[in-house]
Scaffold this motif. Structure first.
Motif, PDB file in Angstrom:
ATOM      1  N   LEU A  29       0.828  -1.197   0.000  1.00 17.75           N
ATOM      2  CA  LEU A  29       0.000   0.000   0.000  1.00 17.75           C
ATOM      3  C   LEU A  29       0.869   1.255   0.000  1.00 17.75           C
ATOM      4  O   LEU A  29       0.628   2.204  -0.741  1.00 17.75           O
ATOM      5  CB  LEU A  29      -0.894  -0.010   1.245  1.00 17.75           C
ATOM      6  N   LEU A  30       1.907   1.207   0.849  1.00 20.82           N
ATOM      7  CA  LEU A  30       2.804   2.357   0.923  1.00 20.82           C
ATOM      8  C   LEU A  30       3.452   2.620  -0.425  1.00 20.82           C
ATOM      9  O   LEU A  30       3.572   3.759  -0.874  1.00 20.82           O
ATOM     10  CB  LEU A  30       3.885   2.112   1.987  1.00 20.82           C
ATOM     11  N   GLN A  31       3.863   1.533  -1.076  1.00 19.16           N
ATOM     12  CA  GLN A  31       4.492   1.649  -2.391  1.00 19.16           C
ATOM     13  C   GLN A  31       3.512   2.292  -3.379  1.00 19.16           C
ATOM     14  O   GLN A  31       3.869   3.181  -4.140  1.00 19.16           O
ATOM     15  CB  GLN A  31       4.921   0.255  -2.878  1.00 19.16           C
ATOM     16  N   GLU A  32       2.260   1.805  -3.292  1.00 20.78           N
ATOM     17  CA  GLU A  32       1.246   2.317  -4.198  1.00 20.78           C
ATOM     18  C   GLU A  32       1.012   3.804  -3.942  1.00 20.78           C
ATOM     19  O   GLU A  32       0.918   4.596  -4.875  1.00 20.78           O
ATOM     20  CB  GLU A  32      -0.046   1.531  -3.989  1.00 20.78           C
ATOM     21  N   ILE A  33       0.931   4.121  -2.642  1.00 21.45           N
ATOM     22  CA  ILE A  33       0.721   5.530  -2.283  1.00 21.45           C
ATOM     23  C   ILE A  33       1.867   6.381  -2.806  1.00 21.45           C
ATOM     24  O   ILE A  33       1.676   7.457  -3.359  1.00 21.45           O
ATOM     25  CB  ILE A  33       0.594   5.685  -0.748  1.00 21.45           C
ATOM     26  N   LYS A  34       3.087   5.827  -2.672  1.00 13.97           N
ATOM     27  CA  LYS A  34       4.268   6.560  -3.115  1.00 13.97           C
ATOM     28  C   LYS A  34       4.203   6.795  -4.630  1.00 13.97           C
ATOM     29  O   LYS A  34       4.430   7.905  -5.105  1.00 13.97           O
ATOM     30  CB  LYS A  34       5.522   5.754  -2.768  1.00 13.97           C
ATOM     31  N   GLU A  35       3.850   5.713  -5.354  1.00 13.85           N
ATOM     32  CA  GLU A  35       3.779   5.841  -6.803  1.00 13.85           C
ATOM     33  C   GLU A  35       2.708   6.836  -7.215  1.00 13.85           C
ATOM     34  O   GLU A  35       2.897   7.653  -8.111  1.00 13.85           O
ATOM     35  CB  GLU A  35       3.481   4.479  -7.439  1.00 13.85           C
ATOM     36  N   ARG A  36       1.580   6.741  -6.506  1.00 11.24           N
ATOM     37  CA  ARG A  36       0.474   7.640  -6.847  1.00 11.24           C
ATOM     38  C   ARG A  36       0.874   9.093  -6.583  1.00 11.24           C
ATOM     39  O   ARG A  36       0.567   9.986  -7.340  1.00 11.24           O
ATOM     40  CB  ARG A  36      -0.751   7.266  -6.018  1.00 11.24           C
ATOM     41  N   LYS A  37       1.587   9.264  -5.482  1.00 16.46           N
ATOM     42  CA  LYS A  37       2.040  10.601  -5.122  1.00 16.46           C
ATOM     43  C   LYS A  37       2.990  11.146  -6.186  1.00 16.46           C
ATOM     44  O   LYS A  37       2.907  12.299  -6.587  1.00 16.46           O
ATOM     45  CB  LYS A  37       2.764  10.546  -3.779  1.00 16.46           C
ATOM     46  N   GLN A  38       3.890  10.251  -6.631  1.00 16.64           N
ATOM     47  CA  GLN A  38       4.831  10.672  -7.665  1.00 16.64           C
ATOM     48  C   GLN A  38       4.089  11.088  -8.928  1.00 16.64           C
ATOM     49  O   GLN A  38       4.396  12.114  -9.535  1.00 16.64           O
ATOM     50  CB  GLN A  38       5.784   9.520  -7.992  1.00 16.64           C
ATOM     51  N   LEU A  39       3.101  10.260  -9.290  1.00 18.10           N
ATOM     52  CA  LEU A  39       2.319  10.548 -10.484  1.00 18.10           C
ATOM     53  C   LEU A  39       1.619  11.894 -10.348  1.00 18.10           C
ATOM     54  O   LEU A  39       1.606  12.723 -11.257  1.00 18.10           O
ATOM     55  CB  LEU A  39       1.290   9.436 -10.703  1.00 18.10           C
ATOM     56  N   GLN A  40       1.058  12.069  -9.139  1.00 16.07           N
ATOM     57  CA  GLN A  40       0.343  13.308  -8.872  1.00 16.07           C
ATOM     58  C   GLN A  40       1.284  14.509  -8.986  1.00 16.07           C
ATOM     59  O   GLN A  40       0.942  15.530  -9.564  1.00 16.07           O
ATOM     60  CB  GLN A  40      -0.205  13.256  -7.459  1.00 16.07           C
ATOM     61  N   GLU A  41       2.496  14.313  -8.441  1.00 18.08           N
ATOM     62  CA  GLU A  41       3.470  15.396  -8.511  1.00 18.08           C
ATOM     63  C   GLU A  41       3.854  15.688  -9.953  1.00 18.08           C
ATOM     64  O   GLU A  41       4.024  16.831 -10.350  1.00 18.08           O
ATOM     65  CB  GLU A  41       4.712  15.035  -7.691  1.00 18.08           C
ATOM     66  N   GLN A  42       3.991  14.596 -10.722  1.00 14.64           N
ATOM     67  CA  GLN A  42       4.329  14.789 -12.133  1.00 14.64           C
ATOM     68  C   GLN A  42       3.228  15.562 -12.848  1.00 14.64           C
ATOM     69  O   GLN A  42       3.496  16.482 -13.618  1.00 14.64           O
ATOM     70  CB  GLN A  42       4.512  13.441 -12.826  1.00 14.64           C
ATOM     71  N   LEU A  43       1.989  15.160 -12.557  1.00 14.00           N
ATOM     72  CA  LEU A  43       0.856  15.834 -13.199  1.00 14.00           C
ATOM     73  C   LEU A  43       0.803  17.298 -12.797  1.00 14.00           C
ATOM     74  O   LEU A  43       0.583  18.178 -13.622  1.00 14.00           O
ATOM     75  CB  LEU A  43      -0.458  15.142 -12.816  1.00 14.00           C
ATOM     76  N   LEU A  44       1.041  17.528 -11.510  1.00 12.59           N
ATOM     77  CA  LEU A  44       1.022  18.895 -11.004  1.00 12.59           C
ATOM     78  C   LEU A  44       2.127  19.712 -11.665  1.00 12.59           C
ATOM     79  O   LEU A  44       1.939  20.854 -12.064  1.00 12.59           O
ATOM     80  CB  LEU A  44       1.209  18.879  -9.488  1.00 12.59           C
ATOM     81  N   HIS A  45       3.282  19.069 -11.783  1.00 17.97           N
ATOM     82  CA  HIS A  45       4.414  19.751 -12.410  1.00 17.97           C
ATOM     83  C   HIS A  45       4.058  20.130 -13.845  1.00 17.97           C
ATOM     84  O   HIS A  45       4.294  21.245 -14.286  1.00 17.97           O
ATOM     85  CB  HIS A  45       5.637  18.839 -12.389  1.00 17.97           C
ATOM     86  N   LEU A  46       3.452  19.157 -14.544  1.00 13.92           N
ATOM     87  CA  LEU A  46       3.063  19.426 -15.930  1.00 13.92           C
ATOM     88  C   LEU A  46       2.081  20.574 -16.010  1.00 13.92           C
ATOM     89  O   LEU A  46       2.170  21.424 -16.892  1.00 13.92           O
ATOM     90  CB  LEU A  46       2.409  18.177 -16.532  1.00 13.92           C
ATOM     91  N   ALA A  47       1.131  20.585 -15.059  1.00  8.56           N
ATOM     92  CA  ALA A  47       0.090  21.615 -15.098  1.00  8.56           C
ATOM     93  C   ALA A  47       0.657  22.992 -14.810  1.00  8.56           C
ATOM     94  O   ALA A  47       0.095  23.992 -15.218  1.00  8.56           O
ATOM     95  CB  ALA A  47      -1.006  21.288 -14.101  1.00  8.56           C
ATOM     96  N   LEU A  48       1.762  23.041 -14.085  1.00  6.18           N
ATOM     97  CA  LEU A  48       2.289  24.344 -13.659  1.00  6.18           C
ATOM     98  C   LEU A  48       3.581  24.742 -14.360  1.00  6.18           C
ATOM     99  O   LEU A  48       4.184  25.741 -14.014  1.00  6.18           O
ATOM    100  CB  LEU A  48       2.505  24.338 -12.145  1.00  6.18           C
ATOM    101  N   HIS A  49       4.016  23.923 -15.322  1.00  7.76           N
ATOM    102  CA  HIS A  49       5.272  24.254 -15.998  1.00  7.76           C
ATOM    103  C   HIS A  49       5.120  24.220 -17.510  1.00  7.76           C
ATOM    104  O   HIS A  49       4.270  23.526 -18.045  1.00  7.76           O
ATOM    105  CB  HIS A  49       6.379  23.305 -15.543  1.00  7.76           C
TER     106      HIS A  49
END
Ligand code: C2E
Ligand code: CA
Ligand code: CA
Length: 611
Positions: free
Chosen positions: A162-182
């Protein structure tokens, strides 16, 4: 005798007593009851027996010669293997003190001698049952524990997953956020992120008036040239390089963003003093002076920068950016490659300009324009040869607005195309009206100005043909005035349109001749009929010390090329005299008449003037 549960049979009972008779008696009875019995005559023997096999229960005498029952019990209790074995004390002592002590050292029960056999058996049985229950509980506990451990392990594993999944999801979210703001090309913050930071800066300043910040709006000069000539890939490479160069001139506190195209913005924060921002703008402009070494080309690029200071704003980050943009445009119009600091007056100007644009749009719809006519005089006959149509805007509130003020705005907004066509149509209608009233004859010409920006559209020819067809006006009296710059860029499309105009038998005049491109070569290629000599040249032929400046030359050129020359802005009789002597064909100017409204023209024509 009670029937014992089967599980108690073969239970191992150790009897400890220093009295042989007691031992024997008890052993016999318990053996008869089905127990397995061992005997010990003293403490040492008892401990030894326990070491060999741990008994299920011990009957322990207290009073023994070498070691008391208490001592034996204490030792048993300290040993892990035997500490749980139930010990029942047997003793002739029957004092409360002894009983309490027996329990204190770990005994589970106490039987006073002489004992009742049934009591002994019952107490033994009770303890065995209790012990059995205890063991059962221990076993269950152990089982439970191992199951808990097992499940804990499983949980830990799935927790890990679960932690791994959360970590991956967080990374994905960060990537998406980065894309949206850069910005994807330069990886710099984009407009959204920039606005967010700007919002924060405004809030910070509200909380702390000492906090200074500024916005720089940067637009590359002539970036389009790079894109058009070297291609978009090189353009992209250049933008990345510009981003990096800009970043290198800034500190970590500053936010550099790409707003789109060749526009960048910088948020300067925590400025020590406000005059720092122009200094930083200078620094940026300096850094851009170095050429950019791209993979295949070396490119030079300049930029214009507009600056706004945060102190003017309490809200709306958009306002800051808008004003920085306005200042940037001012920097560009002042000659590019420089910065301009916004001041609130500019905002007013920008607002006025916006208002003018809106009003102009409405003026086209509501036909607030009028055409004035300035006569053009033949210098050979002294009579009116034709008229130049000049547009006038009667603003419902502001009154008369001169063309120099609104024509540039109309050109930028594209409204000029409609205005020009309306003026053309209205002029033709007016000329025909005067013809019908016999105020003018069929040969009087009509010159109409056309904006360079729009007559080159192919739709113009279509509309010109339509006008000629509908009005049946003689096309030869129509002259279209265009500036040199409109045709200086001589490409095939321009040539085509000019030829199409000539094919309609409409003539072309070059307006303000001498003020634009000086190359005369285009005159030979283009089907031009008239040169209008700009007013600035006519002004200078006034003084007697001049022999006409460039005017004789221009008239000469016109004539050798088979064109006629019209002098503009003739204001004095001396100018008129000189132009006549130089063989200029026609002239217009205040000396003859200002641009007039149709009624005034009718009056003038009625007098049939001659100069
Ligand atoms: P232009 O085509 O050079 O027009 C001549 C300008 O000089 C006119 O100004 C006219 O009023 C002025 N003028 C004529 N004689 C004299 C004189 O003796 N002394 C002085 N000081 N000025 C004189 P106006 O009407 O303000 O027009 C200014 C410019 O606006 C025109 O320059 C033309 O480029 C543009 N324009 C005017 N009407 C139109 C139009 O309908 N369409 C387009 N595209 N441009 C127009
Ligand atoms: Ca003109
Ligand atoms: Ca002119």
């Amino acid at each position: 005798m009670n029937a014992k549960p089967l599980e108690f049979l073969q239970k191992d009972i150790l009897i400890v007593d220093d009295t042989q008779d007691n031992l024997r008696y008890l052993a016999t009875i318990l053996t008869d009851e089905g127990y397995k019995v061992r005997k010990a005559l003293n403490g040492q023997m008892a401990l030894k027996a326990c070491r060999v096999v741990v008994p299920d229960l011990i009957l322990l005498d207290i009073m023994m010669p070498d070691m008391s029952g208490y001592q034996v019990c204490e030792i048993l209790k300290t040993n892990d293997a035997t500490c749980e074995v139930p010990v029942i004390f047997l003793s002739a002592l029957d004092d409360a003190f002894d009983k309490v002590k027996a329990f204190n050292v770990g005994g589970v029960d106490y039987i006073s001698k002489p004992f009742q056999l049934e009591e002994v058996l019952a107490r033994i049985q009770t303890q065995l049952i209790r012990r059995a229950a205890e063991l059962k509980i221990q076993q269950l506990n152990a089982e439970l524990e191992s199951r808990v451990q097992e499940r804990t392990l499983q949980l830990e594993c799935s927790n890990q997953d679960l932690l791994q999944e959360i970590k991956e999801r967080k990374q994905l979210q960060e990537q998406l956020l980065h894309l949206a703001l850069h910005d994807s090309l330069t990886n710099l913050p984009n407009r959204s992120l920039f606005m967010e930071r700007l919002d924060q800066a405004i809030a910070l300043r509200k909380a702390n008036p000492d906090y200074q910040f500024a916005v720089l709006f940067l637009d590359c000069d002539r970036f389009k040239v790079v894109n058009d000539s070297l291609g978009h890939l090189v353009g992209d490479e250049l933008l990345i390089a510009i981003g990096q160069r800009l970043q290198s001139t800034l500190t970590e506190n500053d936010t550099l963003a790409r707003l789109g195209g060749d526009e960048f913005a910088v948020l300067l924060e925590e400025l020590p003093t406000l005059d720092r921002s122009p200094a930083i703008a200078d620094c940026i402009l300096d850094s851009l002076k170095e050429p950019f070494q791209l993979s295949r080309y070396e490119v030079f690029i300049n930029a214009s920068i507009g600056i706004t200071l945060g102190s003017f704003y309490n809200e709306k980050p958009e306002y800051l950016l808008r004003d920085a943009d306005t200042a940037m445009y001012r920097a560009k119009s002042l000659g590019k490659g420089q910065y301009y600091l916004f001041n609130p007056v500019m905002h007013e100007e920008a607002l006025n300009r916006l208002q003018l644009e809106n009003d102009l749009r409405r003026a086209v719809e509501r036909k607030e324009f009028k055409v004035y006519y300035q006569p053009i005089i033949s210098l050979t006959t002294g009579r009116i040869y034709g008229f130049e149509s000049l547009v006038r805007w009667q603003h419902p509130v502001r009154g008369f607005i001169p063309p120099v003020e609104f024509i540039p705005v109309a050109e930028e907004t594209g409204l000029i195309a409609n205005i020009d066509l309306w003026v053309l149509g209205e002029s033709v209608r007016q000329i025909q009206d005067w013809q019908h009233q016999n105020l003018i004859d069929e040969s009087v010409t009509c010159s109409v100005n056309l904006s360079a920006r729009h007559f080159l559209q192919s739709s113009f020819i279509h509309r010109l043909r339509k006008l000629l067809e509908v009005t049946q006006i003689n096309p030869q009296i129509l002259k279209l005035e265009i500036t040199e710059s409109a045709i200086a860029n001589k490409n095939q499309a321009t040539l085509d349109i000019l030829h199409q105009i000539r094919d309609c038998q409409v003539e072309l005049s070059i307006d303000d001749f001498g003020t634009g491109y000086s190359s005369l070569s285009y005159l030979e290629e283009f089907p031009v009929n008239v040169l209008k000599i700009d007013r600035s040249f006519i002004k200078r032929i006034d003084g007697s010390e001049h022999n006409g400046g460039l005017v004789p030359g221009i008239i000469g050129i016109a004539h050798t090329m088979g064109m006629i020359a019209i002098a503009e802005g003739v204001e004095t009789p001396i100018q008129l005299e000189k132009l006549r002597r130089l063989g200029c064909d026609f002239a217009q100017g205040y000396l003859f008449a200002k641009p007039l409204n149709p009624d005034a023209v009718a009056e003038l024509l009625a007098r049939s003037p001659q100069w």
